[in-house]
Design a protein around this motif. Structure first.
Motif, PDB file in Angstrom:
ATOM      1  N   TYR A 112      37.472  52.351  36.761  1.00 54.52           N
ATOM      2  CA  TYR A 112      37.211  52.742  38.152  1.00 54.52           C
ATOM      3  C   TYR A 112      38.257  53.737  38.665  1.00 54.52           C
ATOM      4  O   TYR A 112      37.951  54.651  39.418  1.00 54.52           O
ATOM      5  CB  TYR A 112      37.169  51.509  39.055  1.00 54.52           C
ATOM      6  N   TYR A 113      39.481  53.521  38.246  1.00 56.00           N
ATOM      7  CA  TYR A 113      40.568  54.448  38.570  1.00 56.00           C
ATOM      8  C   TYR A 113      41.159  54.944  37.252  1.00 56.00           C
ATOM      9  O   TYR A 113      41.405  54.158  36.339  1.00 56.00           O
ATOM     10  CB  TYR A 113      41.655  53.760  39.399  1.00 56.00           C
ATOM     11  N   PHE A 114      41.394  56.255  37.163  1.00 56.24           N
ATOM     12  CA  PHE A 114      41.934  56.799  35.916  1.00 56.24           C
ATOM     13  C   PHE A 114      42.802  58.015  36.220  1.00 56.24           C
ATOM     14  O   PHE A 114      42.729  58.622  37.291  1.00 56.24           O
ATOM     15  CB  PHE A 114      40.797  57.162  34.961  1.00 56.24           C
ATOM     16  N   VAL A 115      43.656  58.324  35.233  1.00 59.47           N
ATOM     17  CA  VAL A 115      44.578  59.458  35.348  1.00 59.47           C
ATOM     18  C   VAL A 115      44.049  60.611  34.509  1.00 59.47           C
ATOM     19  O   VAL A 115      43.620  60.430  33.365  1.00 59.47           O
ATOM     20  CB  VAL A 115      45.997  59.074  34.871  1.00 59.47           C
ATOM     21  N   GLU A 116      44.096  61.794  35.085  1.00 57.54           N
ATOM     22  CA  GLU A 116      43.713  63.012  34.372  1.00 57.54           C
ATOM     23  C   GLU A 116      44.682  64.107  34.795  1.00 57.54           C
ATOM     24  O   GLU A 116      44.701  64.512  35.950  1.00 57.54           O
ATOM     25  CB  GLU A 116      42.273  63.404  34.707  1.00 57.54           C
ATOM     26  N   GLY A 117      45.487  64.579  33.826  1.00 55.84           N
ATOM     27  CA  GLY A 117      46.544  65.529  34.194  1.00 55.84           C
ATOM     28  C   GLY A 117      47.593  64.826  35.032  1.00 55.84           C
ATOM     29  O   GLY A 117      48.121  63.792  34.640  1.00 55.84           O
ATOM     30  N   ASN A 118      47.868  65.378  36.202  1.00 53.65           N
ATOM     31  CA  ASN A 118      48.804  64.711  37.107  1.00 53.65           C
ATOM     32  C   ASN A 118      48.092  64.095  38.300  1.00 53.65           C
ATOM     33  O   ASN A 118      48.725  63.749  39.300  1.00 53.65           O
ATOM     34  CB  ASN A 118      49.864  65.712  37.607  1.00 53.65           C
ATOM     35  N   SER A 119      46.772  63.931  38.193  1.00 48.77           N
ATOM     36  CA  SER A 119      45.981  63.404  39.308  1.00 48.77           C
ATOM     37  C   SER A 119      45.380  62.051  38.983  1.00 48.77           C
ATOM     38  O   SER A 119      45.115  61.730  37.822  1.00 48.77           O
ATOM     39  CB  SER A 119      44.864  64.393  39.669  1.00 48.77           C
ATOM     40  N   ILE A 120      45.193  61.266  40.017  1.00 48.08           N
ATOM     41  CA  ILE A 120      44.563  59.946  39.898  1.00 48.08           C
ATOM     42  C   ILE A 120      43.202  60.016  40.585  1.00 48.08           C
ATOM     43  O   ILE A 120      43.098  60.479  41.730  1.00 48.08           O
ATOM     44  CB  ILE A 120      45.441  58.857  40.536  1.00 48.08           C
ATOM     45  N   TYR A 121      42.184  59.564  39.870  1.00 48.49           N
ATOM     46  CA  TYR A 121      40.813  59.687  40.357  1.00 48.49           C
ATOM     47  C   TYR A 121      40.158  58.311  40.503  1.00 48.49           C
ATOM     48  O   TYR A 121      40.530  57.345  39.838  1.00 48.49           O
ATOM     49  CB  TYR A 121      39.969  60.524  39.396  1.00 48.49           C
ATOM     50  N   LEU A 122      39.147  58.286  41.354  1.00 46.76           N
ATOM     51  CA  LEU A 122      38.282  57.121  41.510  1.00 46.76           C
ATOM     52  C   LEU A 122      36.901  57.477  40.997  1.00 46.76           C
ATOM     53  O   LEU A 122      36.343  58.524  41.339  1.00 46.76           O
ATOM     54  CB  LEU A 122      38.187  56.728  42.991  1.00 46.76           C
ATOM     55  N   ASN A 123      36.348  56.608  40.132  1.00 46.14           N
ATOM     56  CA  ASN A 123      34.962  56.737  39.687  1.00 46.14           C
ATOM     57  C   ASN A 123      34.084  55.937  40.645  1.00 46.14           C
ATOM     58  O   ASN A 123      34.104  54.706  40.625  1.00 46.14           O
ATOM     59  CB  ASN A 123      34.792  56.201  38.263  1.00 46.14           C
ATOM     60  N   ARG A 124      33.348  56.630  41.474  1.00 48.39           N
ATOM     61  CA  ARG A 124      32.511  55.927  42.458  1.00 48.39           C
ATOM     62  C   ARG A 124      31.048  55.992  42.031  1.00 48.39           C
ATOM     63  O   ARG A 124      30.529  57.069  41.739  1.00 48.39           O
ATOM     64  CB  ARG A 124      32.664  56.564  43.840  1.00 48.39           C
ATOM     65  N   GLU A 125      30.411  54.814  41.986  1.00 46.40           N
ATOM     66  CA  GLU A 125      28.987  54.748  41.668  1.00 46.40           C
ATOM     67  C   GLU A 125      28.192  54.675  42.965  1.00 46.40           C
ATOM     68  O   GLU A 125      28.580  53.984  43.914  1.00 46.40           O
ATOM     69  CB  GLU A 125      28.680  53.538  40.793  1.00 46.40           C
ATOM     70  N   PHE A 126      27.068  55.387  43.005  1.00 49.40           N
ATOM     71  CA  PHE A 126      26.240  55.365  44.208  1.00 49.40           C
ATOM     72  C   PHE A 126      24.791  55.671  43.828  1.00 49.40           C
ATOM     73  O   PHE A 126      24.506  56.232  42.773  1.00 49.40           O
ATOM     74  CB  PHE A 126      26.743  56.403  45.221  1.00 49.40           C
ATOM     75  N   LYS A 127      23.903  55.273  44.717  1.00 51.95           N
ATOM     76  CA  LYS A 127      22.476  55.558  44.528  1.00 51.95           C
ATOM     77  C   LYS A 127      22.112  56.802  45.328  1.00 51.95           C
ATOM     78  O   LYS A 127      22.358  56.865  46.532  1.00 51.95           O
ATOM     79  CB  LYS A 127      21.619  54.371  44.974  1.00 51.95           C
TER      80      LYS A 127
END
Length: 309
Positions: free
Chosen positions: A184-199
């Motif tokens: 759900y949360y992951f690091v890519e480069g120097n940024s932290i992202y949220l994987n949000r699921e939606f319809k």
């Protein structure tokens, strides 16, 4: 006419050599002032300060322009130096029957091309070990800090901002590392992202995913540098104690740089036509510069490898 063209070409090359060389001397001073922060040790505050400096040096627009100018200057200085060495060799194809160079010139002035080549090799390895990792390594770690919470040690990523507006619990200055689970949360480069699921109501309520950037962290160049010089691993998988070898190589390279500057600094002013009452002062300052700057650079890996706990 050929001689005139050759003379003009040589003078032009010497001017550019002098200008790029003096610019690179300014770069050395700035780079040294930033790197001396490594002598502050392993504390969280020291690491954060150094990583803030590293982020500034890689993200500030004005610094980026100066960085590209530095890269161009290094290449131009190296290519121009090689061209001048070849021209000088061709201009004097026949050696004198007897020539005692050690009397008429210094070791540095006689070996500028060799010294410059060794410095260029060092720059290349230095950029591979640090610059390239900072810019392109996807596994470059982000800085974390530790805190005690109810008797348990908790690690946090340190964000460079205060997050984005919203009610998400992780949008703050400090982001728990255990919350960044890679799903759900992951690091890519120097940024932290949220994987949000939606319809998506506009596409038949299909379940979709959206990557949302929630924060930026500090790439931990401080940790990378400390581990590089303190590494007990095997170089090329065979030579033990690679950290010691890296330290010796860097100290040797700084000695080479010192010899290169010993002649190069005052020679740059001479090439620019500065030959007046200030010449003795320039020569004295150049010798001090060629000793102090490489010495301070060399102290950093020696301190890290032998003294830093």
């Amino acid at each position: 006419m050929a001689k005139s063209a050759f003379l003009k070409s040589s003078i032009a090359k010497k001017y550019w050599m002098a200008l790029t060389g003096l610019f690179l001397c300014l770069f050395l001073v700035g780079h040294l002032l930033g790197n001396l922060q490594l002598l502050a040790g392993r504390s969280t505050e020291a690491a954060l300060q150094f990583n803030k400096y590293a982020l500034f040096m890689t993200s500030n627009p004005a610094v980026k322009v100066l960085s590209y100018l530095t890269y161009i200057s290094i290449l131009f200085h190296a290519i121009d130096g090689i061209a001048l060495a070849i021209q000088n060799k061709k201009a004097r194809p026949v050696n004198y029957a007897y020539k005692n160079d050690s009397v008429s010139s210094s070791f540095s002035s006689r070996n500028m091309a060799v010294l410059g080549t060794l410095v260029l090799v060092f720059i290349a390895t230095h950029m591979v070990n640090f610059w390239a990792k900072m810019h392109f390594d996807k596994n470059m770690p982000l800085q974390t800090i530790a805190a005690e919470n109810m008797g348990q040690k908790v690690e946090f990523f340190v964000s460079t901002n205060n997050g984005l507006a919203g009610n998400d619990a992780f949008l703050g200055k400090f982001i728990p590392t255990n919350a960044v689970d890679g799903k759900y949360y992951f690091v890519e480069g120097n940024s932290i992202y949220l994987n949000r699921e939606f319809k998506d109501i506009h596409d038949g309520n299909k379940l979709k995913k959206e990557k949302i950037k929630i924060a930026e962290g500090y790439k931990d160049l401080h940790k990378i540098t400390i581990e590089f010089f303190k590494s007990k691993g095997k170089l090329f998988g065979a030579i033990p104690n690679e950290g010691l070898l890296f330290t010796i190589f860097y100290v040797f390279s700084m000695a080479v740089l010192g010899f290169h500057l010993w002649h190069g600094f005052q020679s740059a002013f001479q090439s620019l036509g500065v030959n007046n009452k200030f010449t003795p002062a320039i020569q004295f300052f150049g010798k001090v510069f060629s000793v102090i700057v490489p010495l301070l650079f060399a102290i950093i890996p020696l301190y890290i490898h032998f003294i830093l706990k």
